[in-house]
Design an enzyme around this catalytic site. Structure first.
Site, PDB file in Angstrom:
ATOM      1  N   GLY A  52       0.845  -1.088  -0.068  1.00  0.00           N
ATOM      2  CA  GLY A  52      -0.056  -0.037   0.012  1.00  0.00           C
ATOM      3  C   GLY A  52       0.859   1.305  -0.054  1.00  0.00           C
ATOM      4  N   CYS A  53       0.337   2.366  -0.619  1.00  0.00           N
ATOM      5  CA  CYS A  53       1.253   3.701  -0.623  1.00  0.00           C
ATOM      6  C   CYS A  53       1.332   4.296   0.806  1.00  0.00           C
ATOM      7  CB  CYS A  53       0.799   4.509  -1.632  1.00  0.00           C
ATOM      8  SG  CYS A  53      -1.057   4.791  -1.521  1.00  0.00           S
ATOM      9  N   ASN A  54       0.115   4.067   1.478  1.00  0.00           N
ATOM     10  CA  ASN A  54       0.546   4.724   2.812  1.00  0.00           C
ATOM     11  C   ASN A  54       1.380   3.976   3.548  1.00  0.00           C
ATOM     12  OD1 ASN A  54      -1.284   6.805   2.186  1.00  0.00           O
ATOM     13  ND2 ASN A  54      -3.175   5.658   3.067  1.00  0.00           N
TER      14      ASN A  54
END
Length: 342
Positions: A148-150
Site C-alpha cells: 500500500g502507498c500509505n
C-alpha cells in the site's frame, strides 16, 4: 534483450503510470494492455497525455494472448486480482499492485478486507514488495505483492528504527496526508472538485484503515512481538504525493544516524541533513523517498517525516523496480528521472 510485459487494468491511474515509466525503459516492451469498461479503445483516447506512444489497444483480459509474455503487472481493484491471477499461466512472473496478496495470513486479509481470501495457495508464495527490505526474495519470486502507498511511506520512516531498537515501540503515531489519486480513478462523490478542494479531512479514523494490516504485519515481524501504531490518514486537495509525519519517543540524533546508515547505499531513499524536512513537491513524479528527522522541544522525542509520490514509489515505480529485479535487469533502470518541480 527486450522483455515483453502485459499491464492488466491499464485504464486506471497506476496502469497509466506504469505505461509512462516503461515507455522509456530500454529493456522492457509493453506487449499487451487490458481494461474492462474501456476495452477496444486506444490508450490515447483514455489518457491523452500518452498519445505520443505507439501502444497496443486495450482488450478484455480473456482476449489477451499471454504466449511470449515474460511478466504481468496486475493493476486491478482489490478483491479482483485473486481470481484473475489464479487463472494466469504458471510460467508468468506477476506483480500485483492491489492489496490481494500483501497480508501473509488469510485471516488478516479477511479481517481488513471483509471477505475470505480466494487464492490462499498463491498467498503462500507471494513476496511482499517493499523493495529495499525484500530485495533478494523479490529477485527469486514468481508473484510479488506491491505494498500500500500509505504503508510504504510509514515503513520507510520506521523500519530501521524498530530494527535498531532506538524508539519506544508502544508510542508511535503516524499522521499522514495523501493526494487524491491514491483513491483511484473511479467516480466518487467525495472526490468531486467542489467537495474536495479548499480543505482537507481525516478518514478511517480510530484504527480502521486497511493499511494498518500491513503495519501490524511488518512492524511486529521486525520487533518479534506485537507492535500496533496509531495511524490517521488525511485526504488533501492535491493530485499526487504522501507526507507522513511520525511522532516517536527516542533520541533525535540517534534516530537520524540510524536512518542515514540504513539507507546510505539505497539509490532511491534520501535522508536529509538533521533538522531538515521534506515536501511532496520535491519527489513529485519520481521514484525517490525523502526522509527528515527533527528533534522535538521535549527531550527524548523526535519527529520523522517521509515524503513520496503515491503513484510512483508508492505503487507503479515500486512495481517497475521489482520487475527489474525479477527480470535480471539493473534495479534502477527506467526509474532515475528527476522529480517534476514546481
Amino acid at each position: 534483450m527486450s522483455h515483453r510485459v502485459a499491464i492488466l487494468g491499464a485504464s486506471g491511474y497506476t496502469g497509466a503510470e506504469l505505461v509512462r515509466l516503461i515507455a522509456t525503459h530500454p529493456e522492457i516492451e509493453i506487449a499487451a494492455l487490458s481494461a474492462h469498461a474501456k476495452a477496444g479503445q486506444s490508450m490515447a483516447e483514455v489518457f491523452p497525455h500518452l498519445r505520443h506512444l505507439e501502444l497496443p489497444r486495450l482488450q478484455r483480459i480473456e482476449e489477451l494472448d499471454f504466449s511470449g509474455i515474460d511478466l504481468v503487472f496486475c493493476a486491478l481493484p482489490h478483491a479482483t486480482s485473486q481470481s484473475v491471477i489464479k487463472a494466469l499461466p504458471r510460467a508468468l512472473k506477476i506483480i500485483d499492485l492491489s492489496a490481494d496478496f500483501r497480508l501473509r495470513d488469510p485471516k488478516a486479509y479477511e479481517k481488513w478486507y471483509g471477505k475470505p481470501h480466494e487464492a490462499p495457495e498463491l498467498q503462500a508464495e507471494a513476496v511482499y514488495g517493499l523493495t529495499e527490505f525484500y530485495r533478494e526474495e523479490i529477485r527469486a519470486a514468481r508473484l510479488v505483492a506491491g505494498t500500500g502507498c500509505n504503508a510504504a511511506t510509514g515503513q520507510y520512516a520506521l523500519r530501521p528504527l524498530i530494527a535498531a531498537g532506538v524508539i519506544d515501540l508502544d508510542e508511535i503515531i503516524i499522521d499522514l496526508k495523501a493526494g487524491v489519486s491514491g483513491a483511484g480513478r473511479s467516480l466518487k462523490e467525495n472526490l468531486l472538485h467542489a467537495e474536495l478542494s479548499e480543505g482537507y479531512q481525516a478518514y478511517a479514523v480510530g484504527g480502521t484503515h486497511r493499511h494498518l494490516g500491513e503495519f501490524d504485519q511488518e512492524f511486529s515481524r521486525i520487533a518479534g512481538r506485537p507492535v500496533e501504531v496509531q495511524f490517521t490518514p488525511h485526504l488533501i486537495p492535491a493530485n499526487r504525493g504522501i507526507l507522513a509525519t511520525v511522532y516517536v519517543r527516542g533520541e533525535a540524533e540517534e534516530i537520524h544516524a540510524t536512518l542515514a546508515q540504513a539507507y546510505a547505499a539505497e539509490p532511491f531513499i534520501k535522508v536529509l541533513p538533521f533538522g531538515a524536512h521534506p515536501s511532496t513537491h520535491h519527489v513529485r513524479g519520481s521514484n525517490y523517498v525523502h526522509i527528515g528527522v527533527v528533534g522535538d522541544r521535549r527531550p527524548g522525542r523526535a519527529v520523522v517525516i517521509a515524503a513520496l509520490d503515491n503513484l510512483t514509489k508508492g505503487s507503479s515505480g515500486q512495481a517497475l523496480q521489482n520487475a527489474n529485479l525479477m527480470l535480471g535487469i539493473e534495479e534502477t533502470t527506467g526509474l532515475t528521472l528527476a522529480p517534476v518541480f514546481p
